[in-house]
Write an enzyme that holds these catalytic residues in place. Structure first.
Site, PDB file in Angstrom:
ATOM      1  N   CYS A 171      54.414  86.504  46.406  1.00  0.00           N
ATOM      2  CA  CYS A 171      55.502  85.535  46.290  1.00  0.00           C
ATOM      3  C   CYS A 171      55.204  84.412  45.299  1.00  0.00           C
ATOM      4  CB  CYS A 171      55.812  84.942  47.655  1.00  0.00           C
ATOM      5  SG  CYS A 171      55.956  86.192  48.955  1.00  0.00           S
ATOM      6  N   HIS A 311      58.166  75.754  48.714  1.00  0.00           N
ATOM      7  CA  HIS A 311      58.219  77.194  48.950  1.00  0.00           C
ATOM      8  C   HIS A 311      59.159  77.462  50.122  1.00  0.00           C
ATOM      9  CE1 HIS A 311      56.975  81.296  48.571  1.00  0.00           C
ATOM     10  NE2 HIS A 311      56.463  81.339  49.782  1.00  0.00           N
ATOM     11  N   GLU A 322      52.909  74.260  54.850  1.00  0.00           N
ATOM     12  CA  GLU A 322      53.335  73.531  53.658  1.00  0.00           C
ATOM     13  C   GLU A 322      53.620  72.067  53.983  1.00  0.00           C
ATOM     14  OE1 GLU A 322      56.207  74.005  49.753  1.00  0.00           O
ATOM     15  OE2 GLU A 322      56.655  75.207  51.535  1.00  0.00           O
ATOM     16  N   LYS A 341      65.689  78.455  49.346  1.00  0.00           N
ATOM     17  CA  LYS A 341      65.765  79.730  50.068  1.00  0.00           C
ATOM     18  C   LYS A 341      66.830  79.734  51.156  1.00  0.00           C
ATOM     19  CE  LYS A 341      61.024  81.302  49.163  1.00  0.00           C
ATOM     20  NZ  LYS A 341      60.554  80.204  48.302  1.00  0.00           N
ATOM     21  N   HIS A 346      64.694  84.750  50.141  1.00  0.00           N
ATOM     22  CA  HIS A 346      63.372  84.782  49.519  1.00  0.00           C
ATOM     23  C   HIS A 346      63.359  85.876  48.457  1.00  0.00           C
ATOM     24  CE1 HIS A 346      59.245  84.504  48.732  1.00  0.00           C
ATOM     25  NE2 HIS A 346      58.754  84.449  49.950  1.00  0.00           N
ATOM     26  N   PHE A 405      51.801  86.025  50.142  1.00  0.00           N
ATOM     27  CA  PHE A 405      50.962  86.802  51.048  1.00  0.00           C
ATOM     28  C   PHE A 405      49.620  87.078  50.373  1.00  0.00           C
ATOM     29  CE2 PHE A 405      55.217  88.245  52.646  1.00  0.00           C
ATOM     30  CZ  PHE A 405      55.082  87.753  53.932  1.00  0.00           C
TER      31      PHE A 405
END
Length: 417
Positions: A171, A311, A322, A341, A346, A405
């Site tokens: 990502c 994010h 985060e 998002k 995403h 990830f």
């Protein structure tokens, strides 16, 4: 220690986007300001037995409406997986938006972020193999599904002979692609760079995998409210698809050809959590290190950041990590935070580039778009999430975060041109 040599300023001179929220920068920005989710049921995929049956699709991408230079011959389009098709269109649109910058072919570069390659084609050909045997598998399948297909296609369309690279950090892929472009330009290894990312993972097998991973929202009966970054009622992210690309060049070169920069790409940093395959470090320390380093790379302090495009996936663990990182970096300076998002879902490997485009637009317009579906910040996160309506902010730098990830953390800083 000797002082660091002066580095050239790097300008962003072109933007191109293909997204569930629009396939021009203007349409995309209008959708973000409205704060309306694009998530919907994926009825066309036959997901009746799936746990996850929703996603954010690219819609209304009409070849006939594209500029002549961006149209792909039907034969070429059929030979591209959707991820490469989206990426090629977004890259060519960015190149046109920048005024078709020229450089010797070997002084150009294309850096593409992509996580999984041609998943649509791979799933389809696997089904052909199961139903009809090996003789019915498309001989072009290996070429269509390779993650570097978009970079190759863009290079061929533009006749650019410099590096055409593909970066895969899940990502964070397209954010790292843009960061790599910054380094190429700062070190004079290229004169013009197209950088960004593309992804198309809305396939039955991919959705089944993410559903079984328990990473995505199960609000199949209410998709428009499913993606809820930092909200107390969030239950996972919503899969999306699309592409975003930017043209980057040294500011002095842009001025010499009378281009109008959108912004300066001023800082970049990447770190690794080295912690877990799918979970971030709970204290957000790896993400905080990336943010601090990117801000320092831009020659700034946290107090210079006017807003953060987070994010913000809408998963319990990522949002908590985060938020912890943001508190560590900014302390009492409660910088406004948004996540796109909630609108787009995403976009995986394309997320970083599309969200940097959003950060640039917010900085230029002097307002931060709301985080769609965010109603109540989870107690304890202690961050200033912009929601319900756009919020005016003073002119200043913006920070865009992308975390992937495997523990990949990437942060980019843009400043006014």
């Amino acid at each position: 220690m000797a002082p660091r040599p002066a580095r050239p300023e790097i300008a962003i001179t072109g933007l191109g986007v293909v997204s569930p929220a629009g396939s021009t920068p203007g349409d995309f920005w209008t959708a973000l300001r409205a704060g309306t989710s694009t998530a919907a049921a994926l009825d066309h995929l036959g997901l009746e037995r799936h746990r996850v049956r929703i996603g954010c699709r690219v819609r209304g991408l009409d070849q006939a409406a594209l500029a002549e230079a961006e149209r792909l011959p039907a034969k070429d389009a059929r030979r591209l997986d959707p991820f490469a098709h989206y990426g090629t269109l977004a890259a060519l649109a960015a190149h046109r938006d920048a005024g078709h910058p020229q450089a010797p072919p070997g002084r150009t570069a294309i850096i593409v972020g992509n996580a999984v390659g041609g998943r649509t084609t791979s799933d389809r050909e696997s089904a052909h193999y199961t139903s009809h045997g090996p003789a019915k598998v498309n001989p072009l399948m290996p070429l269509v599904t390779m993650p570097n297909a978009a970079a190759a296609q863009i290079a061929m369309r533009l006749d650019w002979h410099g590096p055409a690279l593909t970066i895969a950090t899940t990502c964070a892929s397209s954010a790292d692609a843009i960061g790599h472009a910054l380094l190429l330009l700062q070190t004079h290894r290229a004169d013009v760079v197209l950088a960004g990312g593309c992804e198309a993972t809305l396939t039955p097998v991919t959705l089944a995998g993410f559903g079984n991973l328990n990473a995505v929202s199960l609000r199949n009966d209410d998709p428009a409210r499913a993606s809820r970054p930092f909200d107390t009622d969030r239950d996972g992210f919503v899969m999306g698809e699309g592409a975003g690309f930017l043209v980057l060049e040294r500011l002095e070169d842009a001025r010499a050809r009378r281009a109008r920069p959108y912004a300066l790409l001023a800082g970049y940093a990447a770190t690794a959590d080295a912690h877990h395959l799918s979970m971030p470090r709970p204290d957000g320390s790896g993400a905080a290190d990336a943010m601090r380093a990117a801000i320092a790379d831009a020659g700034l302090t946290p107090g210079d950041i006017a807003h953060v495009n987070a994010h913000g996936t809408s998963t319990v663990h990522n949002d908590r990590a985060e938020a912890a990182a943001l508190r560590t970096v900014f302390g009492p300076h409660r910088v406004p935070v948004t996540s796109t998002k909630g609108v787009t879902g995403h976009l995986i490997g394309a997320a970083g580039a599309v969200e940097l485009i959003a950060a640039v637009q917010a900085m230029r317009c002097g307002e931060v778009p709301p985080t769609a579906n965010h109603e109540h910040t989870e107690p304890g996160l202690d961050i200033d999430v912009v929601h319900r309506a756009p919020r005016p902010v003073p002119t200043g730098a913006a920070l865009s975060n992308s975390f992937g990830f495997g523990g990949h953390n990437s942060s980019l800083v843009v400043t006014p041109a």
